[in-house]
Scaffold this active site. Structure first.
Site, PDB file in Angstrom:
ATOM      1  N   HIS A 162       0.834  -1.224   0.000  1.00  0.00           N
ATOM      2  CA  HIS A 162       0.000   0.000   0.000  1.00  0.00           C
ATOM      3  C   HIS A 162       0.859   1.262   0.000  1.00  0.00           C
ATOM      4  CE1 HIS A 162      -3.484  -2.556   1.182  1.00  0.00           C
ATOM      5  NE2 HIS A 162      -2.534  -3.218   1.822  1.00  0.00           N
ATOM      6  N   SER A 283      15.903  22.724 -14.133  1.00  0.00           N
ATOM      7  CA  SER A 283      14.741  23.573 -14.365  1.00  0.00           C
ATOM      8  C   SER A 283      15.208  24.913 -14.915  1.00  0.00           C
ATOM      9  CB  SER A 283      13.998  23.787 -13.040  1.00  0.00           C
ATOM     10  OG  SER A 283      13.232  24.975 -13.100  1.00  0.00           O
ATOM     11  N   LYS A 289      16.816  22.551  -8.959  1.00  0.00           N
ATOM     12  CA  LYS A 289      16.159  21.318  -9.388  1.00  0.00           C
ATOM     13  C   LYS A 289      17.070  20.323 -10.093  1.00  0.00           C
ATOM     14  CE  LYS A 289      12.463  20.187  -9.285  1.00  0.00           C
ATOM     15  NZ  LYS A 289      11.174  20.358  -9.952  1.00  0.00           N
ATOM     16  N   GLU A 296      10.987   9.447 -15.786  1.00  0.00           N
ATOM     17  CA  GLU A 296       9.621   9.975 -15.945  1.00  0.00           C
ATOM     18  C   GLU A 296       9.098   9.677 -17.348  1.00  0.00           C
ATOM     19  OE1 GLU A 296       9.038  14.123 -14.186  1.00  0.00           O
ATOM     20  OE2 GLU A 296      11.201  13.903 -14.238  1.00  0.00           O
TER      21      GLU A 296
END
Ligand code: ARG
Length: 505
Positions: A162, A283, A289, A296
């Site tokens: 979970h 970024s 970043k 991704e």
């Protein structure tokens, strides 16, 4: 642009040229371009077979092969430009022959075959080598996973259910779990390949032919494992496409699960992995970043794999027997899915290989959140002979109390007190050894468990499966190469003037 009727290879029946719109809508040059080499090879095999069976004359065979050889050289040199007004790759190659060798010869080559069996033959030939490319990419990913796993059979990290801390597992156990899924992907692709690699050529339009052809000969010359026998079925079905796309979609789901863990585990909150700068991007506005973009994208591109499967299933449903032009829609999703799956596997292999596993952070997390509570309950079962449910209750109450007090199982003295209050006297030392994540890991002994010995055994089995599937891939590549060389060798000696009767055909 209007074409003159005479320029069409099926011009006889027509009094009007195809409208520009119709041609633009129906041509398949982009989708066909991965199959040019296969199309020429297919024509060589077909011509050799026709001559061997006495359907075309040997002099004609020689000329046809000579011009097909030219077409190949032109293609390899980048000079054979596929023209959209010729609709597809088959017509382009045939047109090339027609222009170079004249309509008489090019016309003879099309005896006892149709574009319907030609296109599905080319598609199967192209697909089989692309399936092997995907399998090689997945094998590389398995290798990276298993090499890393083997170094970390005793390194603890939290295991989740979970997405909540569940029990300690080893990093090796986590990574080899992904390798186990990819091993099944390999099996699926391997089994699919066997159904892909069957030859529809010679089925002709749908009904076979009245010429005395030898379909087994063309199948062998093209490196197929056998003939796709039923002519109507061979030209009309694309289950081998759907099956390949289903395999690739499942593989994509597996890739996305691994990618998701790379993304999530490299957040500040988890901090269990850091991808190399080479596999991250920054970024444009936030200077701090570092984004795990490759993972991704591997996760995101899974949408394409699932989509291409759905697209194909929908295209093929409800088609009546025989070739339907809808079937031309088989190739774009196939090529796209093969490319996405192959690159996804390669990208994740490299990302993982160069990433840093932050084992101290993993150790810190695994101690913080009661991951060893199950093992404490197991200990009470073993030592006190109590039913498991009772021990579950006792440890559950302990955890509830510790949570209230803002403590963890690492507060051994407090754990001892709370257990004693429930009538379970354990020594400080006992508690320390039971709730220690490393000790907990070492105690897992059931088959397939996260214990170091079992994990090493699992890794060994997965390495063996990988070795076996890589060997099948290697043999299949070699078989394709051998078939190609055999056909090329036959073409060569025929062009040198050798009589067909002298050839081992
Ligand atoms: N471009 C077609 C395809 O991909 C080739 C076969 C065309 N056959 C036909 N009868 N129009 O399916």
């Amino acid at each position: 642009m209007q074409l003159s009727g005479s320029n069409k290879l099926w011009g006889g029946r027509f009094s009007a040229d195809m409208a520009e719109l119709a041609l633009a809508y129906s041509e398949s040059i982009d989708a066909d371009s991965p199959m040019v080499a296969e199309d020429i090879w297919g024509s060589e095999a077909h011509a050799l077979m026709l001559a061997k069976c006495g359907i075309i004359a040997e002099e004609d065979l020689r000329e046809i092969l000579r011009w097909l050889e030219h077409a190949r050289q032109e293609w390899e040199a980048g000079r054979l430009v596929l023209l959209r007004e010729r609709e597809d790759v088959h017509m382009n190659v045939e047109h090339y022959l027609r222009e170079q060798a004249g309509p008489e010869l090019s016309g003879r080559l099309h005896t006892a075959r149709s574009r319907n069996d030609q296109v599905v033959t080319d598609c199967r030939m192209t697909l089989r080598r692309r399936l092997l490319d995907v399998q090689e990419a997945v094998a590389e990913l398995q290798r990276v996973l298993l090499d890393l796993a083997a170094q970390h059979t005793e390194t603890v990290m939290p295991g989740y259910t979970h997405t909540q801390h569940a029990q300690p597992i080893s990093v090796g156990f986590w990574l080899s779990g992904h390798a186990a899924a990819f091993a099944r992907d390999q099996q699926r692709l391997e089994e699919t390949y066997a159904r892909v690699n069957r030859c529809p050529l010679g089925a002709a339009a749908l009904a076979g032919t009245s010429f005395p052809t030898d379909r087994r000969l063309t199948a062998a010359l093209l490196g197929f494992d056998g003939v796709e026998e039923h002519s109507l079925d061979a030209v009309g079905d694309r289950d081998f496409v759907m099956e390949s796309l289903a395999d690739l979609a499942i593989l994509g789901v597996h890739l996305s699960r691994l990618a998701e863990e790379i993304v999530v585990f490299s957040t500040y909150e988890f901090g269990m992995i850091e991808v190399h700068d080479r596999h991250a991007s920054g970024s444009s506005i936030m200077p701090q970043k570092k984004n795990p973009c490759l993972a991704e994208l591997a996760r995101g591109k899974t949408g394409r794999l699932v989509g291409r499967l759905m697209q194909s299933l929908t295209t093929f449903k409800g088609l009546i027997s025989g070739y339907n032009r809808d079937l031309q829609e088989d190739k774009p999703p196939l090529w796209e899915a093969l490319a996405v799956a192959e690159s996804g596997a390669r990208v994740l292999a490299e990302t993982l290989r160069d990433a840093t596993l932050k084992t101290e952070r993993m150790r810190e997390l695994v101690g913080k959140n009661f991951a060893t509570a199950t093992e404490l309950a197991n200990y009470l079962v073993r030592e006190r002979g109590l039913p498991f449910r009772t021990c579950h209750e006792v440890v559950g109450a302990l955890v509830g109390q510790l949570v209230k007090e803002g403590r963890t199982l690492d507060d051994h003295e407090r754990v001892r007190e709370i257990l004693a209050a429930q009538g379970q006297e354990l020594s400080h030392e006992e508690i320390a050894s039971v709730v220690d994540p490393e000790a907990c890991l070492r105690r897992q002994v059931s088959l397939g468990s996260t214990g170091p010995e079992q994990t090493a055994w699992l890794i060994g089995n997965l390495r063996e499966a990988l070795r076996a599937s890589a060997e099948v891939t290697r043999q299949r590549r070699a078989a394709l190469r051998a078939a190609r060389e055999r056909t090329a060798g036959l073409v060569k000696v025929v062009l040198e003037g050798k009589a067909l009767a002298e050839l081992a055909l």
